[in-house]
Enzyme design. Sequence first.
Site, PDB file in Angstrom:
ATOM      1  N   HIS A  44       0.744  -1.021   0.166  1.00  0.00           N
ATOM      2  CA  HIS A  44       0.102   0.176   0.007  1.00  0.00           C
ATOM      3  C   HIS A  44       0.793   1.328   0.123  1.00  0.00           C
ATOM      4  CE1 HIS A  44       0.941  -0.403   4.226  1.00  0.00           C
ATOM      5  NE2 HIS A  44       0.518   0.808   4.459  1.00  0.00           N
TER       6      HIS A  44
HETATM    7  C1  UD1 Z   1      -2.422   5.468   5.628  1.00  0.00           C
HETATM    8  C2  UD1 Z   1      -1.217   5.983   6.368  1.00  0.00           C
HETATM    9  C3  UD1 Z   1       0.081   4.820   6.186  1.00  0.00           C
HETATM   10  C4  UD1 Z   1      -0.434   3.444   6.759  1.00  0.00           C
HETATM   11  C5  UD1 Z   1      -1.887   3.123   6.342  1.00  0.00           C
HETATM   12  C6  UD1 Z   1      -2.047   1.866   7.017  1.00  0.00           C
HETATM   13  C7  UD1 Z   1      -0.958   8.207   6.030  1.00  0.00           C
HETATM   14  C8  UD1 Z   1      -0.050   9.531   5.651  1.00  0.00           C
HETATM   15  N1  UD1 Z   1      -0.888   7.275   5.671  1.00  0.00           N
HETATM   16  O1  UD1 Z   1      -2.065   5.200   4.517  1.00  0.00           O
HETATM   17  O2  UD1 Z   1       1.104   5.477   7.053  1.00  0.00           O
HETATM   18  O3  UD1 Z   1       0.928   2.586   6.579  1.00  0.00           O
HETATM   19  O4  UD1 Z   1      -2.528   4.136   6.438  1.00  0.00           O
HETATM   20  O5  UD1 Z   1      -2.999   1.080   6.164  1.00  0.00           O
HETATM   21  O6  UD1 Z   1      -1.431   8.728   7.153  1.00  0.00           O
HETATM   22  N2  UD1 Z   1      -9.559   4.333   1.669  1.00  0.00           N
HETATM   23  C9  UD1 Z   1     -10.691   3.546   1.708  1.00  0.00           C
HETATM   24  N3  UD1 Z   1     -11.255   3.210   2.874  1.00  0.00           N
HETATM   25  C10 UD1 Z   1     -10.554   3.271   4.096  1.00  0.00           C
HETATM   26  C11 UD1 Z   1      -9.488   4.009   4.125  1.00  0.00           C
HETATM   27  C12 UD1 Z   1      -8.993   4.543   2.956  1.00  0.00           C
HETATM   28  O7  UD1 Z   1     -11.454   3.398   0.673  1.00  0.00           O
HETATM   29  O8  UD1 Z   1     -11.228   2.926   5.227  1.00  0.00           O
HETATM   30  C13 UD1 Z   1      -8.883   4.583   0.470  1.00  0.00           C
HETATM   31  C14 UD1 Z   1      -9.227   6.126   0.064  1.00  0.00           C
HETATM   32  O9  UD1 Z   1      -9.377   6.035  -1.345  1.00  0.00           O
HETATM   33  C15 UD1 Z   1      -8.133   6.776   0.484  1.00  0.00           C
HETATM   34  C16 UD1 Z   1      -7.038   5.980   0.489  1.00  0.00           C
HETATM   35  O10 UD1 Z   1      -7.486   4.727   0.560  1.00  0.00           O
HETATM   36  O11 UD1 Z   1      -7.888   7.867  -0.236  1.00  0.00           O
HETATM   37  C17 UD1 Z   1      -5.823   6.336   1.089  1.00  0.00           C
HETATM   38  O12 UD1 Z   1      -6.197   6.229   2.471  1.00  0.00           O
HETATM   39  P1  UD1 Z   1      -5.343   7.278   3.540  1.00  0.00           P
HETATM   40  O13 UD1 Z   1      -5.780   6.867   4.925  1.00  0.00           O
HETATM   41  O14 UD1 Z   1      -5.075   8.561   3.081  1.00  0.00           O
HETATM   42  O15 UD1 Z   1      -3.678   6.563   3.185  1.00  0.00           O
HETATM   43  P2  UD1 Z   1      -3.284   4.945   3.325  1.00  0.00           P
HETATM   44  O16 UD1 Z   1      -2.888   4.673   1.883  1.00  0.00           O
HETATM   45  O17 UD1 Z   1      -4.494   4.297   3.754  1.00  0.00           O
HETATM   46  N1  UDP Z   2      -3.347  -6.443   8.625  1.00  0.00           N
HETATM   47  C1  UDP Z   2      -4.627  -6.905   8.732  1.00  0.00           C
HETATM   48  N2  UDP Z   2      -5.354  -7.305   7.707  1.00  0.00           N
HETATM   49  C2  UDP Z   2      -4.842  -7.241   6.452  1.00  0.00           C
HETATM   50  C3  UDP Z   2      -3.497  -6.588   6.181  1.00  0.00           C
HETATM   51  C4  UDP Z   2      -2.740  -6.522   7.472  1.00  0.00           C
HETATM   52  O1  UDP Z   2      -5.026  -7.211  10.119  1.00  0.00           O
HETATM   53  O2  UDP Z   2      -5.422  -7.622   5.366  1.00  0.00           O
HETATM   54  C5  UDP Z   2      -2.574  -5.931   9.928  1.00  0.00           C
HETATM   55  C6  UDP Z   2      -1.042  -6.602  10.087  1.00  0.00           C
HETATM   56  O3  UDP Z   2      -1.176  -7.829  10.692  1.00  0.00           O
HETATM   57  C7  UDP Z   2      -0.748  -5.646  10.911  1.00  0.00           C
HETATM   58  C8  UDP Z   2      -1.108  -3.963  10.335  1.00  0.00           C
HETATM   59  O4  UDP Z   2      -2.446  -4.558   9.776  1.00  0.00           O
HETATM   60  O5  UDP Z   2      -0.914  -5.830  12.140  1.00  0.00           O
HETATM   61  C9  UDP Z   2      -0.324  -3.308   9.477  1.00  0.00           C
HETATM   62  O6  UDP Z   2      -0.788  -2.404   8.867  1.00  0.00           O
HETATM   63  P1  UDP Z   2      -0.913  -1.827   7.515  1.00  0.00           P
HETATM   64  O7  UDP Z   2       0.087  -2.797   6.858  1.00  0.00           O
HETATM   65  O8  UDP Z   2      -2.024  -1.342   7.010  1.00  0.00           O
HETATM   66  O9  UDP Z   2      -0.017  -0.372   8.124  1.00  0.00           O
HETATM   67  P2  UDP Z   2       1.716   0.048   8.071  1.00  0.00           P
HETATM   68  O10 UDP Z   2       2.024  -0.882   9.439  1.00  0.00           O
HETATM   69  O11 UDP Z   2       2.597  -0.228   7.031  1.00  0.00           O
HETATM   70  O12 UDP Z   2       1.525   1.411   8.700  1.00  0.00           O
END
Ligand code: UD1
Ligand code: UDP
Length: 366
Positions: free
Chosen positions: A206
Site C-alpha cells: 500500500h
Molecule cells: C495510511 C497511512 C500509512 C499507513 C496506512 C495503513 C498516512 C499518510 N498514511 O495510508 O502510513 O501505513 O494508512 O494502512 O497517514 N480508503 C478507503 N477506505 C478506508 C481508508 C482508505 O477506501 O477505510 C482509500 C481512500 O481512497 C483513500 C486511500 O484509501 O483516499 C488512502 O487512505 P489514507 O488513509 O489517506 O492513506 P493510506 O494509504 O491508507
Molecule cells: N493487517 C490486517 N489485515 C490485512 C493486512 C494487514 O489485519 O489484510 C494487519 C497486520 O497484521 C498489521 C497491520 O495490519 O498488524 C499493518 O497495517 P498496515 O500494513 O495497513 O500499515 P503499516 O504497518 O504499514 O503502517
Amino acid sequence: MKNIHLIAAARPNFMKIAPLYHALSRESWCRASIVHTGQHYDPNMSDAFFRDLAMPKPHFHLEIGSGSHAEQTGGVMMAYEKVAVAEKPDWIVVVGDVNSTAACAMVGAKLWIPVVHLEAGLRSRDRRMPEEINRLVTDAIADVLWTPSRDGDENLLREGVPAERIECIGNIMIDSYEMMRGAIEADATRGGLGLEAGGYGVVTLHRPSNVDTREALAPLVGALLEVSRRVPLVFAVHPRTRKKLQEFGLMERLAGSGTIRVVDPLGYIQFMNLVTGARVVITDSGGVQEETTYLGIPCLTLRENTERPVTVTEGSNRLVQPGALVAALDAVLARPGRAGRIPELWDGHAADRAVASLKRRSGVAA
Ligand code: UD1
Ligand code: UDP
C-alpha cells in the site's frame, strides 16, 4: 483520576492501542478513552479490529475520512482540538506515523497537554515518505517518547531529544499478537482458502511509492505473477491499492492468474492466521515486517529502506527491489526453517512498561 486519550486512526494503530487500552483499564488511578479520528472507515479497515481486539466502540469519533494530506491533517486538528479543550485530558497518547498521529500531537502540544508518542524514534531517512514527516514532527514535540527498539533511542538522542524523555518499552504489536494468539491459531481462514501451512505466500502492498503510479505498480504485478508460479500467493488488497489496480487495468491480470488469490483486507485474527502459516510474506507494510520477524517467517520487503532496521539486522526481513524479487524468493525457498531472532523487549509486555511509565510520570505512588 487521570484522564488519558488514546488516539487511533488507521489500521495499524488499532493493534498498538488495544493492549494499552486493556492494560490501562485494569488500573484504578486513570480512565482511558479511545479517540478514533476516522482516517480509516471501511468496516474491514476499522470496525473489524475493534471486534478482533475486544475494544469497546470509540468514546469519541471525529469522522474525518479520506482527503489530501493537508485536508486530513487539518481536519483532524480542528476536530480533535474541540474534544481536547472540552475533555482536558491529562495525557494524549499518539501511536505510529499516520497523518492523525502528527495532527493530534500538534493539538496537544499547543494546548500544553502532555503528549506521549508510542513507537517513537523510527527513521527511514526518506523524506519522500509522508510517514517520515509525521515521525519527525511528532517526535520533535512529544513530551514522552516510547521507542520499540534501541535504534529508536539512538536516533532521538542524535536529534537532541533529552534522554529523560525517552523510554524503550519494546514493541507493542507483539502484545497484540500474544493477546490474540489462541484465537489466531484456532481461526479457520487458512483452511477455508484451501491452503496448507508452509505451502503459500501472503502479499500486502500500500505504500504510495509502490502503488500510486503505473510505472511502479505494473512491474510489481509482473514480479508477483512470476513468484506465484513457484509458490501460490494470497494478496489481501488495501483500498488504496485496489483503486490503483483498477485504474491502471491491472486487476484482471492478478485476479485471473489462477495462482494469486485476491482477497479484501482481512481482520487481524484472519490475517495473522494466514501469516502464521505462510512460507514467505511479501509486503511494504511496517507492521508486517515486525510481525514476521517475531514469528521467524521470511519477509521480503519491497522498499528501498526501512525505519525498522532490527527486522533486517536481527529478524527475518530483507529489502528487495521488484526486479530481484524472484531471486530473493528462490533463496527463501532453498532455506528451510525459522529465520532470524526476536529483538530485545519484543516480549508481549510493552503495554505493562507503558503503564508503569505513565503512572510514574503522573506522580501516582507505586
Ligand atoms: C495510511 C497511512 C500509512 C499507513 C496506512 C495503513 C498516512 C499518510 N498514511 O495510508 O502510513 O501505513 O494508512 O494502512 O497517514 N480508503 C478507503 N477506505 C478506508 C481508508 C482508505 O477506501 O477505510 C482509500 C481512500 O481512497 C483513500 C486511500 O484509501 O483516499 C488512502 O487512505 P489514507 O488513509 O489517506 O492513506 P493510506 O494509504 O491508507
Ligand atoms: N493487517 C490486517 N489485515 C490485512 C493486512 C494487514 O489485519 O489484510 C494487519 C497486520 O497484521 C498489521 C497491520 O495490519 O498488524 C499493518 O497495517 P498496515 O500494513 O495497513 O500499515 P503499516 O504497518 O504499514 O503502517
